[in-house]
Scaffold this active site. Structure first.
Site, mmCIF file in Angstrom:
data_model
loop_
_atom_site.group_PDB
_atom_site.id
_atom_site.type_symbol
_atom_site.label_atom_id
_atom_site.label_comp_id
_atom_site.label_asym_id
_atom_site.label_seq_id
_atom_site.Cartn_x
_atom_site.Cartn_y
_atom_site.Cartn_z
ATOM 1 N N THR A 152 0.870 -1.183 0.000
ATOM 2 C CA THR A 152 0.000 0.000 0.000
ATOM 3 C C THR A 152 0.904 1.228 0.000
ATOM 4 O OG1 THR A 152 -1.589 -1.244 1.326
ATOM 5 C CG2 THR A 152 -1.934 1.134 1.143
ATOM 6 N N LYS A 174 -7.885 0.778 -2.612
ATOM 7 C CA LYS A 174 -7.298 0.219 -1.381
ATOM 8 C C LYS A 174 -7.363 1.244 -0.236
ATOM 9 C CE LYS A 174 -4.744 -1.986 1.591
ATOM 10 N NZ LYS A 174 -5.396 -2.914 2.517
ATOM 11 N N LYS A 176 -0.232 5.209 8.292
ATOM 12 C CA LYS A 176 0.253 5.616 6.956
ATOM 13 C C LYS A 176 -0.905 5.630 5.959
ATOM 14 C CE LYS A 176 1.272 2.259 4.488
ATOM 15 N NZ LYS A 176 1.663 1.036 3.783
HETATM 16 P P1 NAD Z 1 6.013 -5.898 7.235
HETATM 17 O O1 NAD Z 1 6.733 -4.734 7.799
HETATM 18 O O2 NAD Z 1 5.650 -7.043 8.120
HETATM 19 O O3 NAD Z 1 6.826 -6.503 5.966
HETATM 20 C C1 NAD Z 1 7.603 -5.728 5.095
HETATM 21 C C2 NAD Z 1 8.871 -6.524 4.774
HETATM 22 O O4 NAD Z 1 9.655 -5.780 3.838
HETATM 23 C C3 NAD Z 1 9.754 -6.749 5.997
HETATM 24 O O5 NAD Z 1 10.030 -8.133 6.163
HETATM 25 C C4 NAD Z 1 11.023 -5.951 5.687
HETATM 26 O O6 NAD Z 1 12.204 -6.530 6.218
HETATM 27 C C5 NAD Z 1 11.013 -5.944 4.174
HETATM 28 N N1 NAD Z 1 11.787 -4.837 3.617
HETATM 29 C C6 NAD Z 1 11.795 -3.534 4.026
HETATM 30 N N2 NAD Z 1 12.628 -2.808 3.271
HETATM 31 C C7 NAD Z 1 13.150 -3.666 2.350
HETATM 32 C C8 NAD Z 1 14.080 -3.512 1.288
HETATM 33 N N3 NAD Z 1 14.637 -2.313 1.010
HETATM 34 N N4 NAD Z 1 14.413 -4.599 0.549
HETATM 35 C C9 NAD Z 1 13.850 -5.819 0.821
HETATM 36 N N5 NAD Z 1 12.985 -6.026 1.821
HETATM 37 C C10 NAD Z 1 12.627 -4.961 2.580
HETATM 38 O O7 NAD Z 1 4.703 -5.289 6.560
HETATM 39 P P2 NAD Z 1 3.372 -6.090 6.140
HETATM 40 O O8 NAD Z 1 2.383 -6.006 7.255
HETATM 41 O O9 NAD Z 1 3.758 -7.401 5.562
HETATM 42 O O10 NAD Z 1 2.815 -5.115 5.003
HETATM 43 C C11 NAD Z 1 3.403 -5.071 3.709
HETATM 44 C C12 NAD Z 1 2.576 -4.124 2.854
HETATM 45 O O11 NAD Z 1 1.224 -4.635 2.737
HETATM 46 C C13 NAD Z 1 2.447 -2.711 3.436
HETATM 47 O O12 NAD Z 1 2.450 -1.782 2.397
HETATM 48 C C14 NAD Z 1 1.106 -2.759 4.159
HETATM 49 O O13 NAD Z 1 0.518 -1.472 4.275
HETATM 50 C C15 NAD Z 1 0.306 -3.673 3.253
HETATM 51 N N6 NAD Z 1 -0.779 -4.424 3.906
HETATM 52 C C16 NAD Z 1 -0.619 -4.989 5.124
HETATM 53 C C17 NAD Z 1 -1.668 -5.721 5.690
HETATM 54 C C18 NAD Z 1 -1.543 -6.400 7.047
HETATM 55 O O14 NAD Z 1 -2.596 -6.773 7.607
HETATM 56 N N7 NAD Z 1 -0.350 -6.578 7.601
HETATM 57 C C19 NAD Z 1 -2.860 -5.871 4.983
HETATM 58 C C20 NAD Z 1 -2.993 -5.307 3.715
HETATM 59 C C21 NAD Z 1 -1.932 -4.577 3.170
#
Ligand code: NAD
Length: 290
Positions: free
Chosen positions: A94, A170, A239
């Site tokens: 997102t 979204k 965010k």
């Molecule tokens: P998270 O923080 O658990 O996962 C993000 C991952 O990206 C981490 O493992 C981190 O180490 C990795 N990362 C960060 N910078 C990086 C880089 N430069 N290179 C490679 N890897 C890198 O977040 P999440 O909860 O999995 O969410 C991911 C996305 O999905 C976000 O944009 C969030 O808004 C969206 N989202 C989350 C949910 C939820 O319920 N958690 C639901 C819908 C959408």
């Protein structure tokens, strides 16, 4: 037709289980996560040493990263990677409409097709493979991704031809989810103050007109149990509502509710670093002090 090879960057709360479901469907990507790949890689995936290794091995690369600035940084690394094979990037993160449009333009200049594809359904939906996938970008690119989208999603939508349109849908969805969570917190606290049990309040509301995603899912499963473990960081929901408010202001459409809800989440995120988003209930319960 030669077989398409896949990559996956970002194996966090969402990316980890989504990637596991790709592997379960025999779509076996080369993967990378900046916080450590080997321990996050699902069975069947190939551990990539870095972003360069992923985009050298894969035609289509999925991203699941925290926010727009991280996606921009990773896409810059992809564009600059020596020996890159990748021709399509699909972003499940997102990031907001503006960031997605910018990412699409940068990738297009580098000869890479971009599909904006944020998801909804939380970590539970990511584990179950029942996410809603909201995609925008070229229709033929969307259609070619039917197999991986079916592996991670239960409902898959193509909402328009331009990157950013999917982010719009979204963001408005997450604004509704954030509003449900905040409003249900206030409503439940009102009921509790009059001596009615939380379980009773939820039993009534959930067969009545006030039911919503918070009353039906987050409250019974994460708040009443005091586990606060939805797997979605409060910082990430904050965010999303901030991005929503920025966008509705720019669009010049009404946002009285949007302003109030964003203020609540901003306040909670400031004083509860590292919290799960369901902990907004604790914040509201403490009168904004926790
Ligand atoms: P998270 O923080 O658990 O996962 C993000 C991952 O990206 C981490 O493992 C981190 O180490 C990795 N990362 C960060 N910078 C990086 C880089 N430069 N290179 C490679 N890897 C890198 O977040 P999440 O909860 O999995 O969410 C991911 C996305 O999905 C976000 O944009 C969030 O808004 C969206 N989202 C989350 C949910 C939820 O319920 N958690 C639901 C819908 C959408």
């Amino acid at each position: 037709m030669p077989e398409i090879s896949y990559g996956f960057i970002g194996l966090g709360n969402m990316g980890g289980p989504m990637c596991a479901n790709l592997c379960n469907a025999s779509i076996l990507p080369t993967v990378f996560d900046a916080a450590g790949t080997a321990e996050r890689a699902p069975e069947g995936a190939t551990v990539g040493a870095d972003i360069t290794a992923v985009v050298a091995a894969a035609d289509t690369v999925f991203l699941s990263l925290p926010d727009g600035p991280v996606v921009a940084e990773v896409c810059a690394a992809i564009i600059g990677a020596p020996g890159r094979r990748v021709s399509t990037i699909v972003d499940f993160s997102t990031t907001g409409p503006e960031a997605a449009a910018e990412t699409g333009a940068c990738l297009s200049d580098a000869g890479i097709t971009f599909l904006d594809a944020p998801v909804s359904g939380g970590r539970a939906g990511a584990i179950a493979g029942t996410l809603t996938v909201i995609a925008s970008g070229p229709a033929e690119t969307f259609e070619a991704l039917a197999a991986p989208f079916d592996a991670v999603g239960g409902n898959v939508f193509h909402v328009g031809p331009e990157p950013g349109q999917a982010q719009t849908v979204k963001l408005l969805n997450n604004f509704l989810s954030a509003t449900a969570m905040a409003a249900t917190s206030e409503a439940v606290l009102f009921g509790l103050s009059k001596g009615v049990a939380m379980e009773t309040i939820l039993d009534v509301v959930n067969v009545s007109t006030g039911r919503n995603t918070a009353s039906m899912d987050k409250f019974p499963n994460r708040v009443a149990s005091e586990t606060f473990d939805a797997g979605f960081a409060m910082a990430l929901m904050t965010k999303d509502v901030r991005l929503y408010l920025e966008e509705v202001r720019k669009a010049g459409v009404p946002h009285a509710v949007g302003g109030a809800v964003t203020g609540l989440w901003d306040g909670a995120d400031t004083v509860m670093p590292g919290a799960d988003f369901t902990e907004i209930y604790r914040h509201i319960q403490a009168g904004g002090e926790t």
